[in-house]
Motif scaffolding. Structure first.
Motif, PDB file in Angstrom:
ATOM      1  N   UNK A  82       0.768  -1.229  -0.092  1.00  0.00           N
ATOM      2  CA  UNK A  82      -0.118  -0.044  -0.159  1.00  0.00           C
ATOM      3  C   UNK A  82       0.762   1.412  -0.138  1.00  0.00           C
ATOM      4  N   UNK A  83       2.139   1.306   0.168  1.00  0.00           N
ATOM      5  CA  UNK A  83       2.974   2.227   0.112  1.00  0.00           C
ATOM      6  C   UNK A  83       3.226   2.814  -1.473  1.00  0.00           C
ATOM      7  N   UNK A  84       2.695   4.037  -1.917  1.00  0.00           N
ATOM      8  CA  UNK A  84       3.032   4.333  -3.222  1.00  0.00           C
ATOM      9  C   UNK A  84       4.425   4.238  -3.811  1.00  0.00           C
ATOM     10  N   UNK A  85       4.249   3.816  -4.940  1.00  0.00           N
ATOM     11  CA  UNK A  85       5.763   3.709  -5.628  1.00  0.00           C
ATOM     12  C   UNK A  85       5.465   4.446  -7.127  1.00  0.00           C
ATOM     13  N   UNK A  86       4.407   4.841  -7.440  1.00  0.00           N
ATOM     14  CA  UNK A  86       4.103   5.745  -8.627  1.00  0.00           C
ATOM     15  C   UNK A  86       3.443   6.948  -8.202  1.00  0.00           C
ATOM     16  N   UNK A  87       3.472   7.728  -9.354  1.00  0.00           N
ATOM     17  CA  UNK A  87       3.141   9.334  -9.124  1.00  0.00           C
ATOM     18  C   UNK A  87       1.508   9.076  -8.933  1.00  0.00           C
ATOM     19  N   UNK A  88       0.860   8.317  -9.642  1.00  0.00           N
ATOM     20  CA  UNK A  88      -0.553   8.369  -9.685  1.00  0.00           C
ATOM     21  C   UNK A  88      -1.081   7.854  -8.213  1.00  0.00           C
TER      22      UNK A  88
END
Length: 285
Positions: A82-88
Motif C-alpha cells: 500500500x506504500x505508493x511507488x508511482x506518481x498516480x
C-alpha cells in the motif's frame, strides 16, 4: 538561541500528538525573540537549498530504503503493497489524507486558492521566498489544501493549510525534516506571498522515542510571527514524517484567536492526518 531570534534544536520536549501541542506555545514562546504547508510566494530562478547541503544529522542518519521499509524503532509498519511507488498512487494518497475545509472544524471554508497546482511542491528558494516548483527527484506527489475561517464577530480571518508529500524513499522524506530544521537559520524572514511574511521562527524537533513521540518517525514544530503589512500574529507549522510520507500543517493567527486555540487547531489537524495516513497504509500501530 541565536541573537535572541531563532532557536533550532532537538530535545526531549514532551507532548502528545494532539492534546499536548499546547506545550509548544510555552516552550517555543519562552525563547521567542511558516512552509508542504506554506503557500507559494513569487517565483525565482534560484534553486532551493537541499537538506543534504545543510548537513543536518537527520538526513545523514536516515535510511535510504524505499517503499515501506521503516527506520529503526519505527512506531508503525506499513503494508508494503500500500506504500505508493508511482506518481498516480502518490496523488491518490495525498488527496485522501490532506484535510478539506470542513474537516478542520466548524466555520471553515476553502480559501480563494483552494488547492496547490498539480505536479508541484512548495520549496524555499535562495531568496527566502516560498514558491511552487515541479516535483523534484525523490518526490512522487504533493498536495496542499488551503482553508480559512472568514473574519466575523470582531475576529480576523484565520488561515490554515494541510499538505501531504509522498517521497520515493525514507531518506528522501527524512531530508525534508532536515531541511525544515535548517531553514530558520538560513532565512530568518521568509516571504510566503507578495504581502505575507513569516519571521522570528523557532524550531523544535522530536524523533520517535524522544519525549512522548510514540506516534511518528519524526516531527518538527515551528512557531513564529505571521506578518501582513504592519499586523503581526502568531504562526504555527508542524511537519511530521511516517515512513516515506511527510505531513505539514500551518496555522496563521488572526485577531481574536489565542495562541492556545491556534496550537489546538494545528495539533488536531496533525493528529487527524496521521490517523488517516496509518489507515491508508494499512499497517499496525
Amino acid at each position: 538561541m541565536n541573537n535572541g531570534n531563532t532557536v533550532v534544536h532537538r530535545s526531549n520536549w514532551p507532548w502528545r500528538v494532539a492534546a499536548s501541542v499546547a506545550a509548544a506555545t510555552v516552550v517555543l514562546g519562552g525563547c521567542s525573540s511558516e512552509s508542504g504547508g506554506k503557500a507559494a510566494g513569487p517565483s525565482s530562478s534560484a534553486p532551493p537549498k537541499s537538506a543534504a547541503a545543510s548537513g543536518s544529522p537527520s538526513a545523514a542518519a536516515s535510511a535510504s530504503s524505499p517503499g515501506g521499509d521503516a527506520s529503526p524503532g519505527t512506531p508503525f509498519e506499513a503494508d508494503p503493497a500500500k506504500v505508493p511507488g508511482t506518481k498516480s498512487r502518490a496523488k491518490a494518497l495525498a488527496a485522501a489524507v490532506a484535510l478539506k475545509p470542513q474537516e478542520w472544524g466548524a466555520g471553515f471554508r476553502a480559501q480563494q486558492q483552494a488547492v496547490s497546482a498539480p505536479g508541484t511542491v512548495a520549496l524555499l528558494n535562495e531568496q527566502c521566498r516560498w514558491e511552487r516548483r515541479a516535483l523534484p527527484k525523490g518526490v512522487l506527489g504533493s498536495l496542499s489544501r488551503y482553508s480559512e475561517i472568514p473574519a466575523a464577530g470582531g475576529k480576523g480571518e484565520l488561515k490554515v493549510s494541510a499538505a501531504v508529500t509522498v517521497h520515493t524513499t525514507v531518506r528522501d522524506a527524512d531530508e525534508q525534516l532536515a531541511t525544515t530544521l535548517e531553514e530558520p537559520l538560513r532565512c530568518r524572514q521568509q516571504q510566503v506571498r507578495t504581502d505575507e511574511w513569516i519571521s522570528g521562527l523557532i524550531s523544535n524537533a522530536m524523533p520517535y522515542g524522544q519525549g512522548n513521540n510514540t506516534y511518528s518517525d519524526d516531527q518538527v514544530v515551528e512557531m513564529g510571527k505571521y506578518l501582513t503589512g504592519k499586523i503581526q500574529q502568531t504562526y504555527y507549522w508542524h511537519v511530521t514524517r511516517l515512513g516515506t510520507v511527510t505531513l505539514a500543517v500551518s496555522v496563521k493567527g488572526a485577531k481574536g484567536y489565542s495562541d492556545k486555540e491556534l496550537a489546538t487547531y494545528a495539533g488536531n489537524a496533525d493528529a487527524s492526518m496521521l490517523t488517516r495516513l496509518k489507515s491508508e497504509l494499512g499497517g499496525n500501530n
